[in-house]
Enzyme design. Structure first.
Site, short mmCIF file in Angstrom:
data_model
loop_
_atom_site.label_atom_id
_atom_site.label_comp_id
_atom_site.label_asym_id
_atom_site.label_seq_id
_atom_site.Cartn_x
_atom_site.Cartn_y
_atom_site.Cartn_z
CG ASN A 59 5.41 -8.13 -13.99
OD1 ASN A 59 4.75 -9.04 -13.51
ND2 ASN A 59 6.50 -7.66 -13.39
CB ALA B 283 -11.55 -3.79 -7.11
CE LYS C 195 -2.38 -6.94 -9.87
NZ LYS C 195 -1.43 -6.88 -11.00
CE1 TYR D 6 -1.92 -6.30 -6.47
CE2 TYR D 6 -3.03 -8.16 -5.43
CZ TYR D 6 -2.02 -7.66 -6.24
OH TYR D 6 -1.13 -8.52 -6.82
CB ILE E 186 4.95 -15.69 -6.48
CG1 ILE E 186 3.77 -16.13 -7.37
CG2 ILE E 186 6.28 -15.96 -7.17
CD1 ILE E 186 3.77 -17.59 -7.76
CB SER F 270 -3.08 -11.02 -8.21
OG SER F 270 -3.14 -11.57 -6.91
CG ASN G 193 4.44 7.66 -13.88
OD1 ASN G 193 3.73 6.69 -13.59
ND2 ASN G 193 4.22 8.87 -13.38
CB VAL G 194 3.14 2.11 -16.08
CG1 VAL G 194 4.39 1.43 -16.60
CG2 VAL G 194 2.96 1.85 -14.58
#
Length: 289
Positions: free
Chosen positions: A116, A185, A187, A183, A216, A169, A89-90
């Site tokens: 990643n 903010a 990234k 997301y 992608i 991203s 769990n990162v």
């Protein structure tokens, strides 16, 4: 009589040198988010792990789902590579600590770190709930802090230093057509986190760079099409994504993996604190959102 060397020997020499480029033999890679949810296609994390393994690296991966990570491990194993995996769990410090410690126990060093993990949730500040905001910050940004917090001291102690590649991203560079403020903010924050830390560690032989993918095509993209395609027209959803890109098509996971490989390898030893954008030109264009 004057002797002339084989005119092809010079060409063969260059071919041999090319084949030896971007090798990672003997290097240990710690990577998060290498799981593959399906046997079809390639996700970014799985492609990165497989590409680095194919270049001789030993992979140690942490992933939320052990079953998903096992798919990637099986692919690497079947190709003759080395890959160990651990459920991680990162967003939780003790879980990340256990991952780093297990990698060190297995290999005694960490030469390359690839962050990643990422997830996108829709919403603007007025509509997004606080718990969604917090979860986005945790998984996209805190995860990078936690791994770097533990791995940077290890790399600093190593005479060979290390290379850290964080996957961001283009949503951190520009608006890409949908409200996903948390997301975007986080990234963007990853890029500045990487740049600032790269300067701090530049004299310590530890390099940090960011790979910035654009649109992608992955199995996850297909899942997004199933969820968000207007009228359920998944193919039209994919065509519109292709049309957003000046090159006329989305990239694939290998485009990202190749960029990560370059920044991981010794050939990029004088590159740190940079963003390598892999986007088919979308962030260089106007009017395509």
């Amino acid at each position: 009589m004057e002797l002339h060397a084989d005119p092809l020997s010079h060409i063969y020499c260059h071919i041999s040198q090319f084949e030896a480029m971007l090798r990672l033999d003997g290097k240990v890679v710690l990577i998060t988010g290498l799981g593959q949810t399906t046997d079809e296609g390639w996700g970014i994390g799985a492609a990165i792990a497989s590409k680095l393994a194919s270049q001789g690296a030993m992979i140690f991966g942490g992933n939320r789902s052990l079953a998903s990570a096992q798919r990637t491990k099986s692919r690497i194993d079947s190709s003759g590579g080395i890959c160990d995996i651990q459920e991680t769990n990162v967003t939780e410090a003790n879980s990340v600590k256990a991952l780093v410690e297990a990698c060190m126990q297995r290999h005694g060093r960490i030469d390359i770190l690839v962050n990643n993990v990422g997830r996108s949730e829709p919403g603007c500040p007025a509509t997004m709930t606080e718990d969604i905001w917090d979860s986005q910050v945790d998984i996209n940004l805190k995860s990078v802090y936690l791994t770097c917090h533990l791995v940077l001291p290890i790399m600093e102690r190593q005479t060979s230093g290390g290379s850290i590649i964080n996957v961001s991203s283009i949503a951190g560079l520009r608006y890409i057509g949908k409200p996903q403020v948390a997301y975007s903010a986080t990234k963007a924050a990853i890029m500045q986190f990487t740049t600032a830390t790269a300067v701090i560690y530049a004299a310590k032989n530890v390099r940090l760079n960011t790979v910035v993918p654009g649109l992608i095509s992955t199995p996850y993209t297909r899942e997004l099409a199933k969820r968000y395609a207007p009228g359920g027209d998944e193919e039209e959803y994919m065509r519109k994504r292709d049309a957003q890109v000046p090159m006329g098509r989305m990239g694939d996971a290998w485009d990202v993996a190749n960029a990560v490989l370059f920044l991981a390898a010794d050939e990029s030893k004088y590159i740190t604190g940079q963003e390598l954008v892999v986007d088919g030109g979308i962030t260089s264009s106007t009017g395509r959102v």
